[in-house]
Scaffold this motif. Structure first.
Motif, PDB file in Angstrom:
ATOM      1  N   THR A   8       0.832  -1.202   0.000  1.00 22.40           N
ATOM      2  CA  THR A   8       0.000   0.000   0.000  1.00 22.40           C
ATOM      3  C   THR A   8       0.872   1.259   0.000  1.00 22.40           C
ATOM      4  O   THR A   8       0.348   2.371   0.066  1.00 22.40           O
ATOM      5  CB  THR A   8      -0.945   0.026   1.216  1.00 22.40           C
ATOM      6  OG1 THR A   8      -0.185  -0.117   2.421  1.00 22.40           O
ATOM      7  CG2 THR A   8      -1.956  -1.103   1.127  1.00 22.40           C
ATOM      8  N   GLY A  13       3.349  -0.640  -3.982  1.00 22.90           N
ATOM      9  CA  GLY A  13       2.096  -0.595  -4.733  1.00 22.90           C
ATOM     10  C   GLY A  13       2.333  -0.530  -6.226  1.00 22.90           C
ATOM     11  O   GLY A  13       1.659  -1.217  -7.008  1.00 22.90           O
ATOM     12  N   VAL A  32       0.471  -6.603   4.100  1.00 25.30           N
ATOM     13  CA  VAL A  32       0.227  -5.192   4.413  1.00 25.30           C
ATOM     14  C   VAL A  32      -0.193  -5.048   5.873  1.00 25.30           C
ATOM     15  O   VAL A  32      -0.756  -5.970   6.469  1.00 25.30           O
ATOM     16  CB  VAL A  32      -0.862  -4.592   3.495  1.00 25.30           C
ATOM     17  CG1 VAL A  32      -0.385  -4.548   2.048  1.00 25.30           C
ATOM     18  CG2 VAL A  32      -2.162  -5.374   3.594  1.00 25.30           C
ATOM     19  N   THR A  35      -5.199  -4.378   5.878  1.00 26.98           N
ATOM     20  CA  THR A  35      -5.762  -5.061   4.702  1.00 26.98           C
ATOM     21  C   THR A  35      -6.863  -4.244   4.037  1.00 26.98           C
ATOM     22  O   THR A  35      -7.107  -4.391   2.834  1.00 26.98           O
ATOM     23  CB  THR A  35      -6.315  -6.436   5.096  1.00 26.98           C
ATOM     24  OG1 THR A  35      -7.299  -6.278   6.126  1.00 26.98           O
ATOM     25  CG2 THR A  35      -5.195  -7.347   5.594  1.00 26.98           C
ATOM     26  N   ARG A  37      -6.782  -1.198   3.266  1.00 25.33           N
ATOM     27  CA  ARG A  37      -6.187  -0.315   2.261  1.00 25.33           C
ATOM     28  C   ARG A  37      -5.773  -1.061   0.999  1.00 25.33           C
ATOM     29  O   ARG A  37      -5.428  -0.440  -0.012  1.00 25.33           O
ATOM     30  CB  ARG A  37      -4.980   0.409   2.853  1.00 25.33           C
ATOM     31  CG  ARG A  37      -5.324   1.402   3.961  1.00 25.33           C
ATOM     32  CD  ARG A  37      -4.078   2.099   4.465  1.00 25.33           C
ATOM     33  NE  ARG A  37      -3.390   2.805   3.410  1.00 25.33           N
ATOM     34  CZ  ARG A  37      -2.111   3.174   3.451  1.00 25.33           C
ATOM     35  NH1 ARG A  37      -1.373   2.852   4.504  1.00 25.33           N
ATOM     36  NH2 ARG A  37      -1.555   3.828   2.445  1.00 25.33           N
ATOM     37  N   ALA A  38      -5.823  -2.391   1.037  1.00 24.71           N
ATOM     38  CA  ALA A  38      -5.468  -3.200  -0.132  1.00 24.71           C
ATOM     39  C   ALA A  38      -6.689  -3.861  -0.753  1.00 24.71           C
ATOM     40  O   ALA A  38      -6.558  -4.792  -1.542  1.00 24.71           O
ATOM     41  CB  ALA A  38      -4.435  -4.256   0.259  1.00 24.71           C
ATOM     42  N   HIS A  40      -8.562  -2.846  -3.040  1.00 21.29           N
ATOM     43  CA  HIS A  40      -8.549  -2.720  -4.502  1.00 21.29           C
ATOM     44  C   HIS A  40      -7.735  -3.839  -5.151  1.00 21.29           C
ATOM     45  O   HIS A  40      -8.016  -4.220  -6.295  1.00 21.29           O
ATOM     46  CB  HIS A  40      -7.988  -1.357  -4.908  1.00 21.29           C
ATOM     47  CG  HIS A  40      -6.553  -1.146  -4.513  1.00 21.29           C
ATOM     48  ND1 HIS A  40      -6.144  -1.016  -3.199  1.00 21.29           N
ATOM     49  CD2 HIS A  40      -5.420  -1.034  -5.277  1.00 21.29           C
ATOM     50  CE1 HIS A  40      -4.839  -0.839  -3.160  1.00 21.29           C
ATOM     51  NE2 HIS A  40      -4.376  -0.848  -4.402  1.00 21.29           N
ATOM     52  N   VAL A  48      -4.514 -11.035  -0.282  1.00 23.96           N
ATOM     53  CA  VAL A  48      -4.178  -9.977   0.664  1.00 23.96           C
ATOM     54  C   VAL A  48      -4.189 -10.551   2.075  1.00 23.96           C
ATOM     55  O   VAL A  48      -5.192 -11.105   2.519  1.00 23.96           O
ATOM     56  CB  VAL A  48      -5.172  -8.801   0.566  1.00 23.96           C
ATOM     57  CG1 VAL A  48      -4.889  -7.764   1.651  1.00 23.96           C
ATOM     58  CG2 VAL A  48      -5.110  -8.169  -0.822  1.00 23.96           C
TER      59      VAL A  48
END
Length: 284
Positions: A8, A13, A32, A35, A37-38, A40, A48
């Motif tokens: 992220t 990224g 990360v 999670t 924020r991931a 996408h 993820v």
């Protein structure tokens, strides 16, 4: 599976985005802290999982099934970064990874006065003793140029400490090259230096900027202690200001002067130049 840490963040990224153009999403995993924020990436089929260098147990889960792990180096000067990197290396080995890639730094050699070099050297030593294949990506300086040059667009002056030649490198090019290595386009054992093809000084950058803007951009050399005092007056704590000063001192002694061809070879084209990046705007 290829697992990327720090996915992220800016470099991690961007590396994942380039990987997605090269390998199926179900061959990519990310580790990360948050999670959410991931999301996408999860929506596109990337695995993820939560992982933190401070919590080795989370890393063992995040790295499970990995053939390769990309460890993006930490950047908190107050943390025990070597210890945190050791946690990540040990977790990758325990997960059965056959190769570990680590984002090191150009000029990470003994004697470099830029203090983070010692962290990268110590981490590379950990990798060397880990018992698996490893690659240290000794990346050229890839932060936004305006962070290095200061507010020259407003002042018409590059007012910084004495410097030396540096192959300022575009982060997007580093990310693309990293993805190419992870995808198997080319393999490196041990350190490899990835930089723009030419090292330039601030005097040369001022000339380039003058040509692009049509106005004279002046290069002014600021005394080291005055520069530190100015940073402190502008709200920067003294310790980070002095840490950054060691980068200028390393540059003026030539520790970053060498540029290599490997980045261009991995990209299959010429990397972006300082002129390209200055023309692209403040974020480049």
């Amino acid at each position: 599976m290829i697992v990327v840490t720090g996915a992220t963040g800016g470099l991690g990224g961007a590396t994942v985005e380039h990987l997605l153009a090269r390998v199926p999403a179900d061959r990519i995993g990310v580790s990360v802290r948050d999670t959410g924020r991931a999301r996408h990436l999860a929506d596109r089929g990337v695995r993820v999982r939560r992982g933190s260098y401070e919590e080795p147990a989370t890393l063992r889960d995040a790295f499970a099934g990995a053939e390769q792990v990309l460890l993006v180096s930490g950047n908190d000067p107050a943390a025990d970064l070597v210890g945190l990197h050791r946690n990540a290396v040990e977790a990758a080995v325990a997960a059965g990874a056959r190769r570990i890639l680590y984002t090191s730094q150009q000029g990470a050699v003994p004697g470099n006065p830029y203090r983070p070099s010692d962290i990268h050297l110590a981490t590379e030593a950990i990798l060397r003793d880990a018992g698996v294949a490893w690659t240290a990506l000794r990346n050229g300086a890839y932060g936004p140029l305006d962070q290095v040059l200061g507010p020259w667009r407003q002042t018409g002056v590059i007012a910084q400490p004495a410097d030396g030649p540096v192959p300022y490198t575009d982060r997007a090019d580093i990310a693309e090259a990293t993805a190419a290595i992870l995808a198997g386009d080319r393999s490196f054992d041990g350190p490899v230096t990835l930089t723009a093809p030419a090292a330039v000084t601030f005097d040369e950058v001022a000339q380039i900027a003058s040509g692009l803007t049509g106005h004279t951009v002046e290069r002014v050399v600021v005394d080291d202690e005055r520069w530190v005092a100015d940073r402190i007056a502008n709200g920067v704590p003294e310790q980070p200001a002095r840490l950054l000063l060691t980068w200028y001192r390393a540059a003026r002694k030539g520790w970053f002067a060498t540029a290599g061809p490997e980045l261009a070879e991995l990209l299959g084209r010429e990397p972006r130049t300082v002129a390209d990046r200055l023309a692209a705007g403040p974020a480049a």
